[in-house]
Design an enzyme around this catalytic site. Structure first.
Site, PDB file in Angstrom:
ATOM      1  N   SER A   1       3.185   5.876  -3.154  1.00 21.02           N
ATOM      2  CA  SER A   1       4.022   6.594  -3.661  1.00 21.02           C
ATOM      3  C   SER A   1       3.856   6.589  -5.044  1.00 21.02           C
ATOM      4  CB  SER A   1       5.532   5.936  -3.175  1.00 21.02           C
ATOM      5  OG  SER A   1       5.667   4.728  -4.192  1.00 21.02           O
TER       6      SER A   1
ATOM      7  N   VAL B   1       0.887  -1.137   0.048  1.00 19.34           N
ATOM      8  CA  VAL B   1      -0.043   0.150   0.034  1.00 19.34           C
ATOM      9  C   VAL B   1       0.835   1.220  -0.057  1.00 19.34           C
ATOM     10  CG1 VAL B   1      -1.786   1.199   1.123  1.00 19.34           C
ATOM     11  CG2 VAL B   1      -1.908  -1.179   1.282  1.00 19.34           C
ATOM     12  N   ASP B   2       1.908   1.209   0.793  1.00 14.78           N
ATOM     13  CA  ASP B   2       3.015   2.209   0.808  1.00 14.78           C
ATOM     14  C   ASP B   2       3.613   2.527  -0.560  1.00 14.78           C
ATOM     15  OD1 ASP B   2       2.871   3.139   3.419  1.00 14.78           O
ATOM     16  OD2 ASP B   2       4.323   1.952   3.888  1.00 14.78           O
ATOM     17  N   ILE B   3       3.773   1.434  -1.316  1.00 19.03           N
ATOM     18  CA  ILE B   3       4.369   1.513  -2.705  1.00 19.03           C
ATOM     19  C   ILE B   3       3.416   2.014  -3.594  1.00 19.03           C
ATOM     20  CG2 ILE B   3       5.481   0.100  -4.583  1.00 19.03           C
ATOM     21  CD1 ILE B   3       6.329  -1.781  -2.179  1.00 19.03           C
TER      22      ILE B   3
END
Length: 393
Positions: free
Chosen positions: A171, A166-168
């Site tokens: 980003s 999810v972070d990736i």
């Protein structure tokens, strides 16, 4: 020349989603200045494992940036930040909702400093709604956003994806939304406040699972390494290790049957179309499991690839970096770090014909460029020394 040469980004973000997004902009040529607290409170700098005393987690997300330390809670620090902001094109932050306003740098305030400023705010749940004040870390969002419930074996527990996906994904939306805002600014002269929520990104990324529910009311369940809508589209154990096979259409299945030495499957009424194969998934898998077990994964990969059937051995991370295609594409590059010497990092996957993206600068030490950046803004050596003594920088 790189695509974002001349663009200046102030990066107030921490941990992963924001720093990975700003690194995309830095790789593309933007001057990205990390603004960090003098005590170094970015958690990612302190996450195991370490090489020397540098976190490998931090090193993955911060190449091509500068680091400037400023205490944003002090009056002198606020004044320094305002000075930097007047010259910035983009500011990225991932404080909890409302924190930037409390620091005195909300979007309305920033607009007064620079009319066309672009502010990208990243939070777990967004700037609005009943959850807006809550922290949102990647695994929590994977759970709340439905990803864990469709990941894992049918008879097993809901499972987190093994990387902070999810972070990736967030980003990437950071980079996309900033680039779109820069384009709009160039056309209209208007700035923008981007409101990015990890939960929104995860919901938007449910793809066919979301579409099946919204259009058909179908609540997807865990199917392990198989696929809800296509078969065979899954892993099989070979004589030595597993292989993933993705047979995306009926023509490919005809090829698969031929390559596996069972041309009679092509005429089997249970297997001729994807819809029929879905209806007889269990029987088809039993046939395939028996045959795949007869040869090594490497041999099956060679045979299937020669017939243009998508497949790949299930690699661990060491095997990934030994993969001949990964080597041929030179996905590992080196950069020189002031404390660690030469280090290996993963290369940006974007390939331009007329520009080469590379690690121009190592991931910066905490505050490494503070003095140099402030001098560029006209702050004298005496003033810098005084600010250091006060703990402002």
């Amino acid at each position: 020349m790189l695509p974002l040469d001349g663009i200046k980004v102030l990066d107030l973000s921490r941990v992963l989603a924001g720093p990975l997004g700003s690194m995309q902009l830095a790789d593309l040529g933007a001057e990205v200045i990390r603004i960090e607290a003098p005590a170094g409170k970015d958690d990612i700098r302190h996450w195991w494992p370490f090489v020397g005393d540098e976190s490998t987690y931090y090193l993955l997300a911060n190449r091509n940036k500068k680091s400037v330390t400023i205490n944003l809670k002090s009056d002198e620090g606020k004044a320094l930040f305002k000075q930097l902001a007047k010259d910035a094109d983009v500011i990225i932050e991932n404080f909890k909702t409302g924190t930037l306003n409390r620091l005195g740098f909300g979007y309305d305030t920033l607009q007064k400093l620079k009319k066309d400023i672009i502010l990208c705010s990243i939070t777990g749940y967004g700037q609005t709604g009943p959850y807006k004040q809550l922290p949102g870390y990647d695994p929590v969002i994977q759970a709340a956003g439905g990803l864990m419930d469709v990941t894992g074996q049918p008879d097993g527990e809901a499972t987190r994806v093994g990387i902070p996906v999810v972070d990736i994904m967030t980003s990437h939306y950071v980079a996309i939304s900033v680039l779109a805002s820069l384009r709009k600014r160039d056309l209209t002269g208007e700035g923008e406040h981007i409101d990015l929520s990890l939960l929104d990104v995860q919901v938007a990324s449910l793809a066919n699972v979301a579409s099946s529910y919204l259009l058909k009311g179908h609540v997807s369940t865990r199917v392990g390494n198989t696929h809800h809508n296509i078969t065979p589209y899954e892993t099989f154990d070979c004589a030595d290790r597993p292989i993933m096979v993705a047979v995306g259409n009926d023509r490919m299945f005809q090829q698969l049957a031929q390559v596996m030495g069972h041309p009679e499957w092509k005429e089997d009424s249970r297997f001729q179309t994807n819809e029929q194969r879905i209806a007889h998934r269990k029987e088809l898998r039993e046939c395939l499991v028996e045959v795949f077990a007869e040869k090594s994964a490497a041999e099956w990969e060679t045979r299937l690839s020669s017939a243009m059937i998508p497949c790949g051995q299930v690699n661990n991370v060491e095997q990934v970096f030994q993969h001949p295609q990964v080597k041929a594409r030179e996905m590992v590059e080196t950069t020189v770090h002031p404390k660690l010497g030469e280090i290996n990092i993963v290369k940006n996957p974007i390939r331009f014909k007329h520009a080469k993206l590379k690690a121009r600068m190592h991931p910066p030490l905490l505050g490494e460029q503070t003095e140099a950046v402030l001098k560029d803004y006209g702050v004298s050596e005496e003033a810098i020394a005084e600010l250091q003594d006060k703990g402002v920088i």
